[in-house]
Design a protein around this motif. Structure first.
Motif, short mmCIF file in Angstrom:
data_model
loop_
_atom_site.label_atom_id
_atom_site.label_comp_id
_atom_site.label_asym_id
_atom_site.label_seq_id
_atom_site.Cartn_x
_atom_site.Cartn_y
_atom_site.Cartn_z
N CYS A 383 9.07 -2.12 -8.28
CA CYS A 383 7.79 -2.00 -7.60
C CYS A 383 7.14 -3.44 -7.45
O CYS A 383 7.24 -4.22 -8.52
N ILE A 384 7.03 -3.86 -5.95
CA ILE A 384 6.30 -5.22 -5.75
C ILE A 384 5.08 -5.20 -5.74
O ILE A 384 4.34 -6.28 -5.18
N SER A 385 4.46 -4.15 -5.98
CA SER A 385 2.83 -4.27 -5.92
C SER A 385 2.20 -4.55 -4.57
O SER A 385 1.36 -5.14 -4.58
N CYS A 386 2.65 -4.00 -3.71
CA CYS A 386 2.25 -4.26 -2.40
C CYS A 386 0.92 -3.58 -1.98
O CYS A 386 0.12 -3.74 -1.15
N GLY A 387 0.95 -2.42 -2.92
CA GLY A 387 -0.41 -1.57 -2.66
C GLY A 387 -0.41 -0.50 -1.56
O GLY A 387 -1.30 0.09 -1.10
N CYS A 389 1.14 2.16 -0.98
CA CYS A 389 1.27 3.45 -1.44
C CYS A 389 -0.32 3.98 -1.72
O CYS A 389 -0.72 5.14 -1.37
N ASN A 400 1.19 3.47 -7.42
CA ASN A 400 1.83 2.38 -8.00
C ASN A 400 1.36 2.26 -9.52
O ASN A 400 2.38 2.07 -10.19
N CYS A 432 7.01 3.45 0.59
CA CYS A 432 7.36 2.63 -0.16
C CYS A 432 8.56 1.53 0.05
O CYS A 432 9.67 1.91 0.36
N SER A 434 9.98 -0.33 -1.66
CA SER A 434 11.11 -0.49 -2.89
C SER A 434 11.74 0.75 -2.91
O SER A 434 12.69 1.01 -3.84
S1 SF4 Z 1 4.46 1.20 -2.17
FE1 SF4 Z 1 6.08 1.10 -3.66
S2 SF4 Z 1 6.43 -1.15 -3.79
FE2 SF4 Z 1 4.34 -0.95 -3.10
S3 SF4 Z 1 2.94 -0.83 -4.59
FE3 SF4 Z 1 3.60 1.26 -4.07
S4 SF4 Z 1 5.06 1.64 -5.55
FE4 SF4 Z 1 4.92 -0.51 -5.66
#
Ligand code: SF4
Ligand code: SF4
Length: 462
Positions: A383-387, A389, A400, A432, A434
């Protein structure tokens, strides 16, 4: 109607409005399992001749919901594992018509009539279209609904669409609603319709406006706003074990009308057959057990392919062991099976791919449907914590964060972050970057939590 999150995926292979008829095959392969049902109690013997609509098997774990013979034919029990095979088919023989109570007024609540209708719906195959709006589970046919929720909005790109099913069958749909009203004393029927302005949509609205017991709900065309859980929550309908909200789709209401108006079994299906690997995506009029090969054969543009039962967002792969269309299928989505994952596919410019993050070069192109395959643009990553989701989740939870707790096996925090509110629409997994299959993680986590709670209850009771 105000809803949060949501996102429309534009994918190639969306079925057209046309409904193609398929000739009857030589044999039908009736799967003994579908998403919710396991037809484990077989009611026929090998070599037995059956008529259209006869009961082949039932699901004892789900109120004896039956699997019916779609055509007259001869039963073969050992021809293919996991299936009942019907051969020597005679489609011209038609379905047996059950005597129905002409005096039963369609829309009047009457306990005696209501009981007769419930029996008809169960025995003639329409009850499998009913579900608890909050959980999606099958309903007890003897129960009383807290309300009825009908959704005609199906926004997963490759499943049978409500507007296609409704064309030319508006009277049947309205009659089906009248029958449903007879299960209610004063509770409402909500009919969710897309908020689009077309002549056909206006015609449907006009027709339903004449039915005072119907509450029309305009739903924005954004996935997954037609989902019963999303609708039930936003309409303020609360979950109840005693009086659950009954949910049906367009196909369900049409099945109700067929059974209760004509006394004939609901064996016909209209399913979507589409996806990026199909040359002429369309809807098909067919029956349960139709060989999958007949449904997609001759239309596949590239091989190998993966066939998905249902839409791209929530469907599951059709394994090599499944030969016929299952009882609950609403569509088949066909994708090219990618045997190699594109190296670092996720950082390529993306001229032909779309991204929720709008970072691909494709953003400068006019809108186009993306031709995805099973590779899903590259390798799995952390997970790159892009937010993103969190942004799209219509349930208002933080996928996330839940993912991180599940990864750490922290069940208590997983519960606290309300994984129970996830209604498995699959949007977070789809967007996502990722490629984390969040939806599947949440399905598994919910099962684990449920099992732990049950074990705890047992301990307390001992
Ligand atoms: S969309 Fe995927 S990569 Fe981005 S915060 Fe959510 S789980 Fe992490
Ligand atoms: S967390 Fe659940 S409800 Fe939210 S987007 Fe993911 S699958 Fe859908």
């Amino acid at each position: 109607m105000k809803l949060r999150g949501g996102y429309n995926v534009h994918l190639a292979g969306r079925p057209t409005n046309e409904v193609r008829d398929l000739p009857a095959p030589e044999r039908l392969y009736l799967p003994l399992r579908s998403r919710r049902f396991t037809f484990s109690e077989i009611d026929v013997t090998d070599g037995q001749k059956v008529a259209c609509g006869d009961e082949i098997a039932k699901d004892p774990g789900n109120f004896n919901v039956p699997l019916l013979a779609p055509y007259a034919g001869t039963v073969r029990l050992d021809a293919l594992e996991g299936h009942v095979v019907l051969e020597d088919l005679d489609p011209a023989a038609g379905c047996s018509v059950r005597e129905h109570d002409e005096s039963a007024e369609r829309s009047r609540y009457d306990p005696a009539v209501s009981e007769w209708k419930r029996r008809m719906l169960l025995e003639l195959g329409a009850w499998q279209f009913f579900a608890d709006a909050h959980t999606g589970t099958p309903l007890d046919p003897s129960g009383t609904p807290g309300a009825i929720l009908v959704t005609t909005v199906h926004l997963d790109p490759h499943v049978a669409r409500g507007d296609v099913l409704l064309r030319g069958r508006l009277d049947e749909f309205a009659r089906g609603l009248e029958h449903l009203q007879s299960f209610l004393e004063y509770q409402p029927i909500y009919v969710a319709m897309s908020d689009i302005r077309t002549d056909f949509a206006s015609e449907v609205r006009e027709k339903l406006r004449g039915h005072a017991f119907v509450n029309l709900v305009a739903v924005p065309r954004r996935y997954p706003y037609g989902h019963p859980v999303a609708l039930a929550r936003h309409l303020g309908l609360t979950p109840s074990l005693e009086n659950p909200v009954w949910a049906l789709t367009t196909a369900g209401v049409l099945a109700v009308d067929r059974v209760l108006t004509t006394g004939t079994p609901a064996v016909e299906r209209i399913v979507a057959v589409g996806g990026p690997a199909i040359d002429a995506p369309t809807h098909v009029r067919t029956v349960v057990g139709q060989p999958i090969h007949d449904l997609i054969g001759g239309h596949v543009t590239e091989k190998p392919v993966r066939v998905v039962n249902g839409g791209i967002m929530t469907g599951g792969t059709v394994g090599p062991e499944q030969k016929g269309l299952c009882a609950e299928s609403t569509g088949l989505t066909v994708l090219v099976e990618s045997t190699t994952r594109p190296f670092l596919g996720w950082i390529r410019p993306g001229w032909g791919s779309r991204s929720y993050s709008k970072t691909f070069a494709s953003e400068v192109r006019p809108a186009f449907p993306e031709k995805i395959n099973t590779a899903l643009r590259g390798e799995l990553r952390p997970c790159i914590s892009c937010g993103q989701c969190v942004d799209v989740c219509p349930a208002g939870i933080m996928p996330n964060v839940i993912h991180k707790y599940i990864y750490a096996h922290d069940i208590e925090s997983t519960i606290d972050t309300r994984v129970d509110l996830c209604f498995e629409c699959g949007l977070c997994s789809y967007i996502c970057p990722s490629k984390i299959d969040l939806r599947q993680q949440f399905i598994d986590a919910k099962k684990e939590i449920q099992a732990e709670l049950e074990a705890l209850l047992e301990e307390v009771e001992e």
